[in-house]
Write a protein that holds these residues in place. Structure first.
Motif, mmCIF file in Angstrom:
data_model
loop_
_atom_site.group_PDB
_atom_site.id
_atom_site.type_symbol
_atom_site.label_atom_id
_atom_site.label_comp_id
_atom_site.label_asym_id
_atom_site.label_seq_id
_atom_site.Cartn_x
_atom_site.Cartn_y
_atom_site.Cartn_z
ATOM 1 N N TRP A 210 1.144 -1.431 -0.192
ATOM 2 C CA TRP A 210 -0.579 0.314 0.373
ATOM 3 C C TRP A 210 0.932 0.880 0.395
ATOM 4 O O TRP A 210 2.060 1.492 0.435
ATOM 5 C CB TRP A 210 -1.169 0.387 0.981
ATOM 6 C CG TRP A 210 -2.039 -1.284 0.874
ATOM 7 C CD1 TRP A 210 -1.642 -2.396 1.464
ATOM 8 C CD2 TRP A 210 -3.161 -1.237 1.082
ATOM 9 N NE1 TRP A 210 -2.596 -3.190 1.079
ATOM 10 C CE2 TRP A 210 -3.729 -2.372 1.103
ATOM 11 C CE3 TRP A 210 -3.752 0.038 0.469
ATOM 12 C CZ2 TRP A 210 -4.959 -2.615 0.840
ATOM 13 C CZ3 TRP A 210 -5.174 0.008 0.509
ATOM 14 C CH2 TRP A 210 -5.925 -1.316 0.263
ATOM 15 N N GLN A 211 0.263 2.354 -0.725
ATOM 16 C CA GLN A 211 0.846 3.348 -0.663
ATOM 17 C C GLN A 211 -0.107 4.979 -0.062
ATOM 18 O O GLN A 211 -1.296 4.482 -0.280
ATOM 19 C CB GLN A 211 1.677 4.039 -1.664
ATOM 20 C CG GLN A 211 0.778 4.050 -2.932
ATOM 21 C CD GLN A 211 1.243 3.718 -3.934
ATOM 22 O OE1 GLN A 211 1.090 5.696 -4.244
ATOM 23 N NE2 GLN A 211 1.019 3.235 -4.996
ATOM 24 N N VAL A 212 0.804 6.167 0.679
ATOM 25 C CA VAL A 212 -0.197 6.996 1.443
ATOM 26 C C VAL A 212 0.295 7.980 0.023
ATOM 27 O O VAL A 212 0.945 8.013 -0.153
ATOM 28 C CB VAL A 212 0.749 7.546 2.271
ATOM 29 C CG1 VAL A 212 -0.528 8.850 2.596
ATOM 30 C CG2 VAL A 212 0.266 5.960 3.428
ATOM 31 N N VAL A 213 -1.276 8.392 -0.183
ATOM 32 C CA VAL A 213 -1.198 9.312 -1.327
ATOM 33 C C VAL A 213 -1.776 10.524 -1.097
ATOM 34 O O VAL A 213 -2.792 10.263 0.943
ATOM 35 C CB VAL A 213 -2.687 8.406 -2.778
ATOM 36 C CG1 VAL A 213 -1.603 7.709 -3.167
ATOM 37 C CG2 VAL A 213 -3.773 7.822 -2.196
ATOM 38 N N VAL A 214 -2.319 11.619 -1.129
ATOM 39 C CA VAL A 214 -2.966 12.586 -0.018
ATOM 40 C C VAL A 214 -3.637 13.509 -1.707
ATOM 41 O O VAL A 214 -3.108 14.383 -2.921
ATOM 42 C CB VAL A 214 -1.645 13.767 0.152
ATOM 43 C CG1 VAL A 214 -2.397 15.502 0.727
ATOM 44 C CG2 VAL A 214 -0.769 13.284 1.393
ATOM 45 N N ARG A 215 -5.188 13.310 -1.372
ATOM 46 C CA ARG A 215 -5.932 14.238 -2.321
ATOM 47 C C ARG A 215 -6.302 14.710 -1.260
ATOM 48 O O ARG A 215 -7.033 14.689 0.047
ATOM 49 C CB ARG A 215 -6.647 13.358 -2.701
ATOM 50 C CG ARG A 215 -5.852 11.892 -3.140
ATOM 51 C CD ARG A 215 -7.247 10.741 -4.771
ATOM 52 N NE ARG A 215 -6.846 10.536 -5.016
ATOM 53 C CZ ARG A 215 -5.996 9.210 -5.205
ATOM 54 N NH1 ARG A 215 -6.473 8.687 -3.980
ATOM 55 N NH2 ARG A 215 -5.438 8.241 -5.897
ATOM 56 N N GLU A 216 -6.638 16.042 -1.902
ATOM 57 C CA GLU A 216 -7.359 17.242 -1.182
ATOM 58 C C GLU A 216 -7.079 17.410 0.623
ATOM 59 O O GLU A 216 -7.927 17.871 1.072
ATOM 60 C CB GLU A 216 -8.984 17.379 -1.215
ATOM 61 C CG GLU A 216 -9.331 17.555 -2.479
ATOM 62 C CD GLU A 216 -10.601 17.177 -2.591
ATOM 63 O OE1 GLU A 216 -11.257 17.578 -1.488
ATOM 64 O OE2 GLU A 216 -11.341 17.116 -4.045
ATOM 65 N N GLY A 217 -5.748 17.389 1.348
ATOM 66 C CA GLY A 217 -5.311 17.523 1.841
ATOM 67 C C GLY A 217 -5.126 16.690 2.534
ATOM 68 O O GLY A 217 -4.862 16.416 4.064
ATOM 69 N N ILE A 218 -6.028 14.760 2.161
ATOM 70 C CA ILE A 218 -6.125 13.507 3.425
ATOM 71 C C ILE A 218 -4.803 12.848 2.629
ATOM 72 O O ILE A 218 -5.704 12.678 1.815
ATOM 73 C CB ILE A 218 -7.847 13.834 2.891
ATOM 74 C CG1 ILE A 218 -8.850 14.723 3.904
ATOM 75 C CG2 ILE A 218 -7.766 12.591 3.839
ATOM 76 C CD1 ILE A 218 -10.317 15.303 2.753
ATOM 77 N N ALA A 219 -4.783 12.093 4.064
ATOM 78 C CA ALA A 219 -3.727 10.874 3.747
ATOM 79 C C ALA A 219 -5.003 9.958 3.670
ATOM 80 O O ALA A 219 -5.759 9.738 4.146
ATOM 81 C CB ALA A 219 -2.824 10.935 5.134
#
Length: 127
Positions: free
Chosen positions: A28-37
């Motif tokens: 799994w990877q951490v992605v940040v979308r609209e400031g949300i991890a």
């Protein structure tokens, strides 16, 4: 291990906490979308039917735990994204659900439908 109810007044996990939990779900990877991890992984399959079946299995898991991901199903692929909406970030529950999603994928692999490696649920549970 089951998800614990999130009250919404808990803070999201700090970067150090995320870094400590991430090895338990190495695919799994951490992605940040609209400031949300968020935690995200794309699973691969040999056809649309297998991808759709996996989507349904993840949906059943989500319903049983009361914790729901974003699921994107395409031919031969399913992208699963976990985060806790109430706290607008990652919670330990998201890592538990990622590990359980991995376990579903591995289970299907042992029946000959597809394959995956690792034992992230056991790692997360400390076993």
């Amino acid at each position: 291990m089951k998800c614990v109810p999130c009250r919404g007044d808990e803070p999201p996990l700090a970067e150090a906490e995320i870094a400590a939990l991430l090895p338990s779900v190495p695919e799994w990877q951490v992605v940040v979308r609209e400031g949300i991890a968020q935690l995200e992984r794309t699973f691969r399959f040999s056809n649309f039917r297998e991808a759709l079946q996996f989507t349904l299995e993840v949906g059943e898991l989500a319903e049983s735990e009361g914790h729901h991901p974003v699921l994107i199903t395409r031919w031969g692929r399913v992208t699963v994204t976990w985060w806790t909406h109430k706290i607008r970030g990652l919670h330990r529950n998201d890592f538990i659900m990622a590990a359980k999603t991995d376990a579903l994928y591995r289970k299907r692999g042992s029946s000959g439908s597809w394959s995956a490696a690792g034992d992230s649920l056991a790692d997360l549970q400390g076993g």
